[in-house]
Design an enzyme around this catalytic site. Structure first.
Site, PDB file in Angstrom:
ATOM      1  N   CYS A 189       0.800  -1.234   0.000  1.00 13.14           N
ATOM      2  CA  CYS A 189       0.000   0.000   0.000  1.00 13.14           C
ATOM      3  C   CYS A 189       0.828   1.278   0.000  1.00 13.14           C
ATOM      4  CB  CYS A 189      -0.929  -0.019   1.200  1.00 13.14           C
ATOM      5  SG  CYS A 189      -1.892  -1.526   1.272  1.00 13.14           S
TER       6      CYS A 189
HETATM    7  C1  UGA Z   1      -1.521   0.313   5.465  1.00 10.88           C
HETATM    8  C2  UGA Z   1      -2.368   1.235   6.365  1.00 10.88           C
HETATM    9  O1  UGA Z   1      -1.894   1.153   7.716  1.00 10.88           O
HETATM   10  C3  UGA Z   1      -3.834   0.828   6.319  1.00 10.88           C
HETATM   11  O2  UGA Z   1      -4.625   1.772   7.063  1.00 10.88           O
HETATM   12  C4  UGA Z   1      -4.319   0.851   4.862  1.00 10.88           C
HETATM   13  O3  UGA Z   1      -5.674   0.465   4.737  1.00 10.88           O
HETATM   14  C5  UGA Z   1      -3.461  -0.119   4.060  1.00 10.88           C
HETATM   15  O4  UGA Z   1      -2.083   0.309   4.141  1.00 10.88           O
HETATM   16  C6  UGA Z   1      -3.958  -0.084   2.634  1.00 10.88           C
HETATM   17  O5  UGA Z   1      -3.817   0.952   1.972  1.00 10.88           O
HETATM   18  O6  UGA Z   1      -4.617  -1.051   2.196  1.00 10.88           O
HETATM   19  P1  UGA Z   1      -0.391  -2.104   5.739  1.00 10.88           P
HETATM   20  O7  UGA Z   1       0.391  -1.742   4.527  1.00 10.88           O
HETATM   21  O8  UGA Z   1      -1.077  -3.418   5.795  1.00 10.88           O
HETATM   22  O9  UGA Z   1      -1.541  -0.995   6.019  1.00 10.88           O
HETATM   23  O10 UGA Z   1       0.602  -2.092   6.986  1.00 10.88           O
HETATM   24  P2  UGA Z   1       1.057  -1.051   8.114  1.00 10.88           P
HETATM   25  O11 UGA Z   1       0.817  -1.669   9.419  1.00 10.88           O
HETATM   26  O12 UGA Z   1       0.512   0.298   7.871  1.00 10.88           O
HETATM   27  O13 UGA Z   1       2.651  -1.020   7.880  1.00 10.88           O
HETATM   28  C7  UGA Z   1       3.212  -0.498   6.675  1.00 10.88           C
HETATM   29  C8  UGA Z   1       4.719  -0.453   6.777  1.00 10.88           C
HETATM   30  O14 UGA Z   1       5.139   0.559   7.697  1.00 10.88           O
HETATM   31  C9  UGA Z   1       5.370  -1.759   7.272  1.00 10.88           C
HETATM   32  O15 UGA Z   1       6.495  -2.048   6.468  1.00 10.88           O
HETATM   33  C10 UGA Z   1       5.797  -1.436   8.690  1.00 10.88           C
HETATM   34  O16 UGA Z   1       6.923  -2.177   9.114  1.00 10.88           O
HETATM   35  C11 UGA Z   1       6.137   0.037   8.563  1.00 10.88           C
HETATM   36  N1  UGA Z   1       6.071   0.749   9.858  1.00 10.88           N
HETATM   37  C12 UGA Z   1       4.884   0.873  10.511  1.00 10.88           C
HETATM   38  C13 UGA Z   1       7.228   1.307  10.393  1.00 10.88           C
HETATM   39  O17 UGA Z   1       8.329   1.208   9.805  1.00 10.88           O
HETATM   40  N2  UGA Z   1       7.139   1.994  11.569  1.00 10.88           N
HETATM   41  C14 UGA Z   1       5.956   2.137  12.241  1.00 10.88           C
HETATM   42  O18 UGA Z   1       5.958   2.782  13.316  1.00 10.88           O
HETATM   43  C15 UGA Z   1       4.808   1.571  11.698  1.00 10.88           C
END
Ligand code: UGA
Length: 452
Positions: A277
């Site tokens: 995403c």
């Molecule tokens: C993300 C959004 O959080 C959702 O709200 C959205 O619906 C979704 O994309 C989408 O567009 O369908 P997702 O990609 O499943 O969800 O995962 P996240 O939990 O958001 O993590 C994304 C990335 O950010 C991961 O690689 C994670 O490791 C990284 N991250 C997250 C960090 O590096 N630091 C953080 O503090 C949080």
């Protein structure tokens, strides 16, 4: 009357949505062109891994609230509301999104609506750049059905906010419901569906916000771009923290996050964001703006800082072991985040490509991704040896880099690294270890902290 729902597309968001509707006694029919997946779903077996999905899918099939078909026509005919949740893949060359599946779904639904009696609402749930729902979906629905939008047929855009690994909870307890409506009746019908679905949850904790279609489309990009910006921001600040020995980015982030205007979530410093995403959406909105003559300086920096965050893990590695040539690097965790086997845009891939460019050998272990990792690294042309356990991946490695914060890695003590590595060196790319304990016992580097 309770509406019946058809879900066009059974990818991760489509199937989770369908299963959750069925769980709340809403008759749901999902459609996919993939016969094998349809067969699995009808047996109650999810074609991919997602927390809690298997139990809910089994139940949905047993109760008869959910069926899966390969025939889109059948799905649309047996429902009053169709949700389009098809993929909008990323064109790697020009960084735009590919809307072919979306267009085809609209044409297919429109063709069925030509013969179908009664009002039918189509909702776009996939992430699409502003203008797509009206100009591609709406236009094709009207053209193919020969009916007037806003009269016999309706159109809404409702962005989804599910995150992998917690998508069932996210579906059952959203923060808000955004309805971008072509006309008032379209919005009313979708609102009624969600009032039935959520009951008392709708209210102060979860308001319904209604707006025009294009605003709703932009909400989704705004959401993901903001979250990606938060992460890139903290990764930039982590590099500044490393310039000052003794400063710990975790404490700094936690303190910043306690400001009620900021909040502590998505301020976790590390090797950066990946997944299906953020990379797709941030790049797509940059391309969308660029196409209209607007250079998105901030978002371009958000992308660049993220790329640097992955590469920074290798800079830390070199501080520990010097030149990477002929060295063996162990990657602990390969998926883009824990709780999933998804390898799309995983930082581990960026790290592996660069380490190999610099002459290193790579071995990797992830508790869940072996199959998807094999495919992903093959696509990248990256040679990596996939191992089956922490012990195996550490064996003969010169340095271990934590790329994904799986629970299995969080509980490791320095002695595991000491036991299995020749000269134990660890780069904590996800800030999962106690810096004092690890710095004392190992050659250890962590994002956002340098020892005094
Ligand atoms: C993300 C959004 O959080 C959702 O709200 C959205 O619906 C979704 O994309 C989408 O567009 O369908 P997702 O990609 O499943 O969800 O995962 P996240 O939990 O958001 O993590 C994304 C990335 O950010 C991961 O690689 C994670 O490791 C990284 N991250 C997250 C960090 O590096 N630091 C953080 O503090 C949080």
């Amino acid at each position: 009357m309770k509406y019946r729902v058809s879900v066009i597309g059974t990818g991760f968001v489509g199937l989770v949505t369908a299963v959750c509707f069925a769980d709340r006694n809403i008759k749901t029919i999902c459609s996919t062109k993939n016969e094998k997946n349809a067969e699995l779903i009808n047996k109650g077996i999810p074609p991919f891994f997602e927390n809690r999905l298997e139990d809910l899918l089994k139940k949905a099939i047993e109760t008869g609230n959910l069926v899966c078909t390969t025939n889109r026509e059948e799905a649309v005919l047996n429902s009053e509301i169709s949700l389009i949740i098809v993929g909008t893949p990323f064109n790697h060359i020009d960084k735009t999104i590919n809307l072919d599946y979306m267009e085809q779904a609209a044409k297919d639904i429109g063709t069925v609506l030509k013969e179908k009696n009664g009002y039918h609402l189509t909702a776009v749930r996939s992430t699409v750049v502003p203008g797509t729902s009206r100009n591609i979906v709406g236009r094709n629905l009207a053209e193919k059905s020969g009916k007037k939008l806003g009269e016999e047929i309706g159109l809404v855009m409702q962005p989804e906010f599910l995150a992998e690994g917690r998508s069932i909870e996210d579906t059952f307890r959203p923060d808000r419901i955004i309805i971008g409506e072509f006309d008032e009746r379209s919005g009313d019908v979708l609102q009624k569906l969600y009032e039935d679905f959520y009951g008392n949850h709708i209210g102060e904790d979860c308001p319904i916000l209604r707006m025009n279609i294009e605003s709703a489309e932009l909400v989704k990009y705004g959401n993901n771009c903001f979250l990606a910006t938060k992460i890139s921001f903290i990764n930039e600040l982590a590099k500044i923290a490393e310039l000052v020995p003794g400063v710990d980015i975790d404490l700094v982030a936690r303190s910043i996050g306690l400001d009620y205007r900021i909040n502590p979530r998505f301020l976790g410093a590390g090797v950066g964001w990946g997944g299906s995403c953020f990379p797709k959406d941030v790049n797509a909105i940059i391309a969308f703006a660029g196409d209209k003559g607007l250079e998105s300086q901030l978002l371009q920096s958000v992308v660049d800082v993220n790329d640097r965050a992955a590469l920074h893990a290798l800079e830390l590695t070199k501080e520990l072991i010097g030149d990477l040539k002929e060295k063996t690097i162990a990657l602990l965790g390969l998926a883009f985040k824990p709780g999933t086997d998804d390898m799309r845009y995983a930082p581990s891939r960026r790290i592996a490509i660069e380490a190999i460019n610099q002459g290193a050998k790579i071995q990797g272990y992830d508790p869940r991704t072996k199959e998807s990792a094999k495919i992903a690294f093959h696509q990248d042309g990256t040679e990596i040896t996939l191992k089956d356990s922490v012990e195996e991946v550490l064996k003969n490695a010169d340095c271990a880099i934590v790329c994904t914060e799986w629970d299995e890695f969080k509980t490791l003590k320095p002695k595991t690294f000491i036991q299995h590595m020749n000269n134990p060196c660890v780069v904590d790319g996800r800030r999962i270890y106690d810096t004092t304990e690890y710095s004392k016992e190992l050659n250890y580097k962590v994002v956002g902290y340098t020892t005094e």
